[in-house]
Design a protein around this motif. Structure first.
Motif, PDB file in Angstrom:
ATOM      1  N   PHE A  48       0.828  -1.196   0.000  1.00  0.00           N
ATOM      2  CA  PHE A  48       0.000   0.000   0.000  1.00  0.00           C
ATOM      3  C   PHE A  48       0.869   1.256   0.000  1.00  0.00           C
ATOM      4  CE2 PHE A  48      -2.708  -3.293   1.793  1.00  0.00           C
ATOM      5  CZ  PHE A  48      -3.852  -3.142   1.034  1.00  0.00           C
ATOM      6  N   LEU A  49       0.328   2.331  -0.562  1.00  0.00           N
ATOM      7  CA  LEU A  49       1.086   3.567  -0.720  1.00  0.00           C
ATOM      8  C   LEU A  49       0.703   4.616   0.311  1.00  0.00           C
ATOM      9  CD1 LEU A  49       1.008   3.838  -4.621  1.00  0.00           C
ATOM     10  CD2 LEU A  49       2.625   2.626  -3.147  1.00  0.00           C
ATOM     11  N   ALA A  50       0.215   4.194   1.449  1.00  0.00           N
ATOM     12  CA  ALA A  50      -0.106   5.118   2.535  1.00  0.00           C
ATOM     13  C   ALA A  50       0.123   4.396   3.847  1.00  0.00           C
ATOM     14  CB  ALA A  50      -1.546   5.612   2.437  1.00  0.00           C
ATOM     15  N   HIS A  51       0.603   5.109   4.840  1.00  0.00           N
ATOM     16  CA  HIS A  51       0.898   4.495   6.119  1.00  0.00           C
ATOM     17  C   HIS A  51      -0.327   4.440   7.027  1.00  0.00           C
ATOM     18  CE1 HIS A  51       4.062   2.741   8.462  1.00  0.00           C
ATOM     19  NE2 HIS A  51       3.759   3.475   9.528  1.00  0.00           N
TER      20      HIS A  51
ATOM     21  N   HIS B 218     -10.107   6.630   0.281  1.00  0.00           N
ATOM     22  CA  HIS B 218      -9.639   5.457  -0.440  1.00  0.00           C
ATOM     23  C   HIS B 218      -9.078   5.862  -1.801  1.00  0.00           C
ATOM     24  CE1 HIS B 218      -9.204   1.314  -1.488  1.00  0.00           C
ATOM     25  NE2 HIS B 218     -10.036   1.412  -2.515  1.00  0.00           N
ATOM     26  N   ARG B 219      -7.887   5.334  -2.131  1.00  0.00           N
ATOM     27  CA  ARG B 219      -7.200   5.747  -3.357  1.00  0.00           C
ATOM     28  C   ARG B 219      -7.570   4.886  -4.551  1.00  0.00           C
ATOM     29  NH1 ARG B 219      -0.954   6.843  -2.073  1.00  0.00           N
ATOM     30  NH2 ARG B 219      -1.086   7.526  -4.236  1.00  0.00           N
ATOM     31  N   GLY B 220      -8.459   3.916  -4.368  1.00  0.00           N
ATOM     32  CA  GLY B 220      -8.895   3.104  -5.497  1.00  0.00           C
ATOM     33  C   GLY B 220      -7.850   2.091  -5.920  1.00  0.00           C
TER      34      GLY B 220
ATOM     35  N   GLY C  19       6.127  -4.130   7.601  1.00  0.00           N
ATOM     36  CA  GLY C  19       4.773  -3.673   7.324  1.00  0.00           C
ATOM     37  C   GLY C  19       4.394  -3.879   5.864  1.00  0.00           C
ATOM     38  N   GLU C  20       3.133  -3.577   5.554  1.00  0.00           N
ATOM     39  CA  GLU C  20       2.640  -3.770   4.188  1.00  0.00           C
ATOM     40  C   GLU C  20       2.378  -2.447   3.478  1.00  0.00           C
ATOM     41  OE1 GLU C  20      -2.024  -4.430   5.572  1.00  0.00           O
ATOM     42  OE2 GLU C  20      -0.998  -5.924   4.363  1.00  0.00           O
ATOM     43  N   ALA C  21       2.885  -1.357   4.038  1.00  0.00           N
ATOM     44  CA  ALA C  21       2.680  -0.037   3.430  1.00  0.00           C
ATOM     45  C   ALA C  21       4.021   0.644   3.213  1.00  0.00           C
ATOM     46  CB  ALA C  21       1.795   0.834   4.321  1.00  0.00           C
ATOM     47  N   LEU C  22       4.103   1.439   2.135  1.00  0.00           N
ATOM     48  CA  LEU C  22       5.283   2.253   1.846  1.00  0.00           C
ATOM     49  C   LEU C  22       5.027   3.665   2.349  1.00  0.00           C
ATOM     50  CD1 LEU C  22       5.969   1.049  -1.812  1.00  0.00           C
ATOM     51  CD2 LEU C  22       7.133   0.296   0.261  1.00  0.00           C
ATOM     52  N   THR C  23       6.021   4.267   2.976  1.00  0.00           N
ATOM     53  CA  THR C  23       5.853   5.609   3.535  1.00  0.00           C
ATOM     54  C   THR C  23       6.321   6.714   2.598  1.00  0.00           C
ATOM     55  OG1 THR C  23       8.013   5.388   4.619  1.00  0.00           O
ATOM     56  CG2 THR C  23       6.078   4.753   5.890  1.00  0.00           C
TER      57      THR C  23
ATOM     58  N   GLU D 135       9.082   5.504  -3.806  1.00  0.00           N
ATOM     59  CA  GLU D 135       8.292   4.331  -3.419  1.00  0.00           C
ATOM     60  C   GLU D 135       8.923   3.063  -3.989  1.00  0.00           C
ATOM     61  OE1 GLU D 135       4.490   5.276  -4.918  1.00  0.00           O
ATOM     62  OE2 GLU D 135       3.898   6.499  -3.192  1.00  0.00           O
ATOM     63  N   ARG D 136       9.336   3.135  -5.249  1.00  0.00           N
ATOM     64  CA  ARG D 136       9.965   1.969  -5.875  1.00  0.00           C
ATOM     65  C   ARG D 136      11.278   1.620  -5.183  1.00  0.00           C
ATOM     66  NH1 ARG D 136      13.453   1.548 -10.581  1.00  0.00           N
ATOM     67  NH2 ARG D 136      13.322  -0.562 -11.467  1.00  0.00           N
TER      68      ARG D 136
END
Length: 242
Positions: free
Chosen positions: A68-71, A83-85, A221-225, A232-233
């Motif tokens: 995920f792209l949000a913490h 929600h970012r879809g 974790g499962e999110a990128l900060t 992000e990459r």
């Protein structure tokens, strides 16, 4: 990183740091000097040291997961209607050397997307990190789930790399006919019912790549900060290297 360096005088001596750098200094350094090519070179050196005297890997396994792209938690996003879809996550695919459970290659791209296009670059990158033995094979067998199922992928493994592949063939449009092409038909015979016992036993080793994925998500974790696509990459690639 700033807290870690402040707590560990031994780590500062190894890195040659007389003082602890500010977190902004570390961030600027990462933006300017950390690249996908640098991380790939570091991964190659890690594999070389872990490989030791082994001539080649017997099995490698492929899999992918979403980051995920949000913490913030998914529950908070739902309550706040933020929600970012579908474009709110990145897909991280990797190849793992099964026996020592070491990452050999990784790839990050925006999700959602199919798995089967990741096999050729991952399999080739994993081969580049392993030495070719006398039989000119970087590794003996590639294991992947049905998401990587395609005739072209099996042909790439067999003809392009000279390795065997165990990838279950899944039903497409027909309810009766599973496979019509030769390599997919061969996989139905080897992994279907009743199948070849030796191949079914070998394919069970693919679950170890799930273990690697679980360890990474439990630790990091499962999110990128990160906020930018490029960082992000790099953050996902850094997790794989770590």
């Amino acid at each position: 990183m700033e807290d870690l360096l402040r707590l560990s005088g031994q780590l500062r001596r190894v890195l040659g740091l007389r003082t602890v750098p500010d977190h902004a200094t570390v961030w600027r350094f990462a933006r300017q000097h950390v690249s996908a090519q640098l991380l790939d070179a570091a991964l190659d050196e890690t594999v070389r040291r872990a490989r030791g005297d082994a001539e080649r890997a017997s099995q490698i396994a492929l899999d992918s997961t979403g980051l995920f792209l949000a913490h913030t938690s998914r529950y908070f996003e739902w309550r706040a209607k933020r929600h970012r879809g579908q474009r709110g996550w990145s897909k991280w695919a990797f190849a793992v050397w099964v026996v020592p459970q070491i990452l050999l290659a990784q790839r990050v791209r925006p999700g959602p997307c199919g798995d089967f296009t990741d096999l050729p670059p991952l399999a080739s990158a994993a081969a580049s990190h392993m030495p070719y033995a006398i039989c000119h094979m970087p590794y003996e067998q590639l294991l992947a789930d049905a998401g990587y199922d395609s005739e072209a992928n099996r042909r790439h493994c067999r003809e392009g790399l000279g390795v065997d592949s165990l990838i279950p063939a899944k039903k497409r449009r027909s309810a009766r006919v599973v496979a019509t092409t030769p390599l997919r038909q061969e996989m139905v015979r080897r992994l279907g019912e009743p199948g070849v016992e030796a191949d079914c036993i070998a394919y069970r080793q693919r679950w170890k790549v799930e273990t690697v994925m679980s360890v990474i998500k439990r630790r990091h974790g499962e999110a990128l900060t990160a906020r930018l696509d490029s960082t992000e990459r790099l953050q996902a690639l850094l997790r794989g290297l770590t």
